[in-house]
Design an enzyme around this catalytic site. Structure first.
Site, short mmCIF file in Angstrom:
data_model
loop_
_atom_site.label_atom_id
_atom_site.label_comp_id
_atom_site.label_asym_id
_atom_site.label_seq_id
_atom_site.Cartn_x
_atom_site.Cartn_y
_atom_site.Cartn_z
N ALA A 65 -48.29 84.78 -1.36
CA ALA A 65 -47.43 83.94 -1.19
C ALA A 65 -46.98 84.25 -3.49
O ALA A 65 -47.66 84.50 -3.96
CB ALA A 65 -48.67 83.01 -2.09
N GLY A 110 -51.43 86.09 1.22
CA GLY A 110 -50.78 85.30 2.51
C GLY A 110 -50.42 86.79 2.91
O GLY A 110 -50.10 86.30 3.98
N GLU A 113 -52.75 87.77 5.60
CA GLU A 113 -53.33 86.74 6.34
C GLU A 113 -52.01 86.49 7.35
O GLU A 113 -51.65 85.86 8.45
CB GLU A 113 -52.50 85.29 5.34
CG GLU A 113 -54.23 85.08 4.44
CD GLU A 113 -54.25 84.27 3.66
OE1 GLU A 113 -54.78 82.73 3.99
OE2 GLU A 113 -53.53 83.73 2.27
N GLU A 133 -56.77 87.35 -3.63
CA GLU A 133 -56.64 85.85 -4.50
C GLU A 133 -57.30 85.90 -5.74
O GLU A 133 -57.12 84.61 -6.70
CB GLU A 133 -56.53 84.13 -3.82
CG GLU A 133 -55.91 84.52 -2.74
CD GLU A 133 -55.62 85.98 -0.82
OE1 GLU A 133 -56.70 86.22 -0.73
OE2 GLU A 133 -55.12 85.51 0.09
N1 CO8 Z 1 -45.31 86.31 -5.89
C1 CO8 Z 1 -44.21 86.39 -6.72
N2 CO8 Z 1 -44.13 87.30 -7.66
C2 CO8 Z 1 -44.83 88.56 -7.00
C3 CO8 Z 1 -45.33 88.87 -5.53
C4 CO8 Z 1 -46.06 87.98 -5.76
N3 CO8 Z 1 -46.85 87.60 -5.05
N4 CO8 Z 1 -45.33 89.89 -5.76
C5 CO8 Z 1 -45.23 90.53 -6.04
N5 CO8 Z 1 -44.20 90.27 -7.54
C6 CO8 Z 1 -42.71 90.28 -7.03
C7 CO8 Z 1 -43.23 90.68 -9.11
O1 CO8 Z 1 -43.75 89.87 -10.26
C8 CO8 Z 1 -42.05 91.67 -9.98
O2 CO8 Z 1 -40.81 91.29 -9.80
P1 CO8 Z 1 -40.18 90.81 -11.39
O3 CO8 Z 1 -39.58 92.33 -10.95
O4 CO8 Z 1 -38.81 90.03 -11.08
O5 CO8 Z 1 -41.62 91.41 -12.10
C9 CO8 Z 1 -41.68 92.44 -8.03
O6 CO8 Z 1 -41.98 91.34 -7.26
C10 CO8 Z 1 -41.55 93.49 -7.81
O7 CO8 Z 1 -43.27 93.69 -8.14
P2 CO8 Z 1 -44.17 94.63 -8.75
O8 CO8 Z 1 -42.68 96.04 -10.38
O9 CO8 Z 1 -45.63 94.24 -9.19
O10 CO8 Z 1 -44.38 95.43 -8.28
P3 CO8 Z 1 -45.12 96.76 -8.12
O11 CO8 Z 1 -44.99 98.19 -6.86
O12 CO8 Z 1 -45.51 97.78 -9.56
O13 CO8 Z 1 -46.48 96.40 -7.64
C11 CO8 Z 1 -48.09 95.16 -6.35
C12 CO8 Z 1 -46.83 95.82 -6.34
C13 CO8 Z 1 -49.32 95.58 -6.25
C14 CO8 Z 1 -47.68 94.85 -4.26
C15 CO8 Z 1 -47.63 93.83 -7.23
O14 CO8 Z 1 -46.56 93.48 -7.20
C16 CO8 Z 1 -49.05 92.97 -6.66
O15 CO8 Z 1 -50.04 92.73 -7.18
N6 CO8 Z 1 -48.33 91.19 -6.65
C17 CO8 Z 1 -49.43 90.45 -6.52
C18 CO8 Z 1 -50.20 90.87 -5.64
C19 CO8 Z 1 -50.84 89.03 -5.38
O16 CO8 Z 1 -51.27 88.86 -6.05
N7 CO8 Z 1 -50.86 88.60 -3.82
C20 CO8 Z 1 -51.54 87.72 -3.65
C21 CO8 Z 1 -50.56 86.22 -4.12
S1 CO8 Z 1 -51.99 84.52 -4.00
C22 CO8 Z 1 -51.69 84.52 -2.42
O17 CO8 Z 1 -50.89 84.73 -1.30
C23 CO8 Z 1 -52.37 82.89 -1.71
C24 CO8 Z 1 -52.68 82.89 -0.46
C25 CO8 Z 1 -52.70 81.29 -0.28
C26 CO8 Z 1 -51.37 80.35 -0.81
C27 CO8 Z 1 -51.40 79.41 -0.05
C28 CO8 Z 1 -50.78 78.61 -0.27
C29 CO8 Z 1 -50.28 77.47 -1.43
#
Ligand code: CO8
Length: 256
Positions: A65, A110, A113, A133
């Protein structure tokens, strides 16, 4: 200009749906979820489609998400976002033809999921899986607490959801989270081979198999999914979730 959206292509009775927000690793914001739900609704009315392949543009399937959007939500908004995501994923799962996830990269939170709401999962050898998460002070909220247990069993699901550990493709295959691995450049081709095989079988027989296989989970899922949204929303406004999400957005470790 934000060019994100959902791409749909239909050929020979097989639909390919691509989540296309590569700059944010296809992170699911409200707009993307709404568009996805509309595309799935459209497909549910298309009597010519026999199988669907779901994939992501760029280096991710879906990285979760959208944390930027989540970080500004109040509990009531988190509840309705969770319900909206659940409904979209339920609609995908309820399509009367099989859905194959072609997991081309990160399938986190997500995104994992979403893959779990598909009937069959194949992945590139470079894909990565996880439920991170809890490292944000959150929990899965798009049906994952229920579907992960059913896909890999309670203990494996607990391992993934409480450690927030990321699995590589081999580990995911070993755990049963995915059914098959391919080289990255032939992933879509392989998914289409599986889809064509399904499309060549008896339409009503395949539909019946899916309907019955899903019956297994019906009764409990409906109640548990609503509870998941309530508990998910209850984490909002807590200092832990605020710190967890802010730490991600500020690219640092949370202090808790
Ligand atoms: N949300 C928003 N932006 C994201 C997300 C995300 N989940 N994942 C990546 N991005 C963005 C980064 O912020 C970055 O943007 P910017 O260039 O503007 O800084 C761009 O995508 C590229 O990402 P990275 O530079 O971080 O790329 P890397 O290759 O270095 O890293 C990763 C890749 C490891 C995937 C890293 O991006 C990461 O850890 N992402 C987050 C993963 C995460 O924590 N996901 C879970 C999110 S919470 C969730 O999913 C809850 C689900 C339930 C929701 C229920 C509804 C309310």
């Amino acid at each position: 200009m934000d060019e994100s959206g959902i791409l749909l292509e239909i050929k020979d009775g097989i639909a390919i749906v691509t989540l296309n927000r590569p700059k944010a690793l296809n992170a699911l914001n409200l707009a993307l979820i709404e568009e996805f739900a509309a595309v799935i609704k459209q497909l549910s009315r298309n009597k010519d489609v026999r199988a669907l392949v779901l994939t992501g543009a760029g280096k991710a399937f879906v990285a979760g998400a959208d944390v930027k959007e989540l970080a500004s939500m109040r509990a009531s908004q988190a509840f309705s976002f969770s319900r909206q995501g659940q409904q979209a994923f339920d609609r995908l799962e309820r399509l009367d033809f099989p859905v194959i996830a072609a997991i081309n990269g990160f399938a986190l939170g997500g995104g994992c999921e979403l893959a779990l709401a598909c009937d069959i999962r194949i992945a590139s050898v470079t894909a990565k899986f996880g439920m991170p998460e809890v490292s944000l002070g959150l929990m899965p909220g798009f049906g994952g607490t229920q579907r992960l247990c059913r896909a890999v069993g309670y203990a494996n699901a607990m391992y993934l959801m409480t450690t927030a550990e990321t699995l590589n493709a081999q580990e995911a295959l070993h755990m049963g989270l995915v059914q098959k691995l391919t080289e990255p450049d032939v992933l879509l081709e392989e998914a289409l081979v599986i889809a064509s095989k399904i499309a060549s079988r008896g339409r009503y027989a395949v539909k019946a198999v899916k309907e019955l296989a899903l019956k297994n989970f019906d009764a409990d899922y409906v109640n548990s999914a609503e509870l998941e949204s309530e508990v998910f929303a209850g984490l909002f406004g807590k200092p832990e979730a605020e710190e967890g999400m802010n730490a991600f957005l500020e690219k640092r470790n949370p202090q808790w």
